[in-house]
Design a protein around this motif. Structure first.
Motif, PDB file in Angstrom:
ATOM      1  N   GLN A 176       0.825  -1.204   0.000  1.00  0.00           N
ATOM      2  CA  GLN A 176       0.000   0.000   0.000  1.00  0.00           C
ATOM      3  C   GLN A 176       0.861   1.258   0.000  1.00  0.00           C
ATOM      4  O   GLN A 176       0.577   2.223  -0.719  1.00  0.00           O
ATOM      5  CB  GLN A 176      -0.940  -0.019   1.204  1.00  0.00           C
ATOM      6  N   SER A 177       1.918   1.252   0.797  1.00  0.00           N
ATOM      7  CA  SER A 177       2.804   2.414   0.878  1.00  0.00           C
ATOM      8  C   SER A 177       3.805   2.471  -0.272  1.00  0.00           C
ATOM      9  O   SER A 177       4.528   3.451  -0.416  1.00  0.00           O
ATOM     10  CB  SER A 177       3.572   2.389   2.197  1.00  0.00           C
ATOM     11  N   GLN A 188      -3.911  -0.347  -2.402  1.00  0.00           N
ATOM     12  CA  GLN A 188      -4.170   1.073  -2.142  1.00  0.00           C
ATOM     13  C   GLN A 188      -5.646   1.355  -1.906  1.00  0.00           C
ATOM     14  O   GLN A 188      -6.010   2.367  -1.306  1.00  0.00           O
ATOM     15  CB  GLN A 188      -3.651   1.929  -3.298  1.00  0.00           C
TER      16      GLN A 188
END
Length: 222
Positions: A190-191, A204
């Motif tokens: 996600q990051s 995400q």
């Protein structure tokens, strides 16, 4: 701190050697049962078994069925996926926190032959299912895994990881994997710390509760 084998005399040292020998022998039986003509030779297999049990086993368990949720279970993992990850650790192109903290150094001296042999060793081990805990959370995770979240553009996990979560070709097995580890990797995707475009696109759009549900469902699968 001195090793307990050293502190308690020859009998304990002998016992330690016997236990290691038994682990090696048992793992050898499991692995060699599925070895084909194009697999690593006997010397390479023996070396990989020793590395897996005496070095990798510290975190991953001697047969890849570890009980420490910080580290992934490797038993039954797809060999192609393991090769790709070990090479990414070695080249320092996989950037999640544990990769940087542990695996960059651990994989730095592995040559391609040993990488392939280690991947084959773990792929041949019998994977054990993880615990099934929160039934409602697992049910929510099953829904996301099987059908995705169309309204959020999240595809079904099973389209890449297989309907049984055992993985497909280059995609990893998730069945029985520690929920804590799966959640940590989803956060890294996600990051974009772990830079995999497909998984970044999936993660995400997942909320924390949804990632926790998928992780719980994956861990509970046989």
């Amino acid at each position: 701190m001195r090793n307990i084998e050293q502190d308690r005399g020859g009998r304990q040292r002998t016992g330690g050697r016997v236990r290691t020998a038994l682990l090696l022998a048992a793992a050898s039986v499991v692995w060699t049962a599925g070895v084909g003509a194009d697999e690593p030779d006997a010397a390479t297999q023996a070396h990989a078994q020793k590395v897996a049990i005496t070095v990798c086993g510290t975190c991953h368990g001697p047969t890849g069925n570890n009980t420490q949720p910080k580290y992934p279970r490797l038993a039954g993992q797809n060999a192609n996926y393991l090769v790709a990850q070990l090479k990414a650790f070695r080249s320092q192109t996989r950037g999640d926190p544990d990769a940087i903290g542990y695996m960059w150094g651990m994989a730095g001296e592995l040559d391609d032959v040993t990488v392939a042999a280690l991947a084959g060793y773990y792929a041949a081990q019998r994977a054990l299912p993880g615990p099934a805990r929160d039934g409602a959370l697992i049910a929510r995770g099953r829904e996301i895994y099987q059908h995705g979240i169309p309204a959020e553009g999240v595809p079904a996990c099973g389209s890449c990881h297989g309907p049984d979560a055992h993985g497909l070709q280059d995609f990893p097995r998730l069945a029985g994997q520690h929920a804590q580890y799966v959640l940590k990797q989803l956060a890294s995707f996600q990051s974009n710390m772990r830079n995999v475009a497909v998984m970044h696109g999936v993660a995400q759009n997942l909320r924390l509760a949804e990632m926790q549900a998928v992780a719980a469902y994956s861990e509970a699968q046989p």
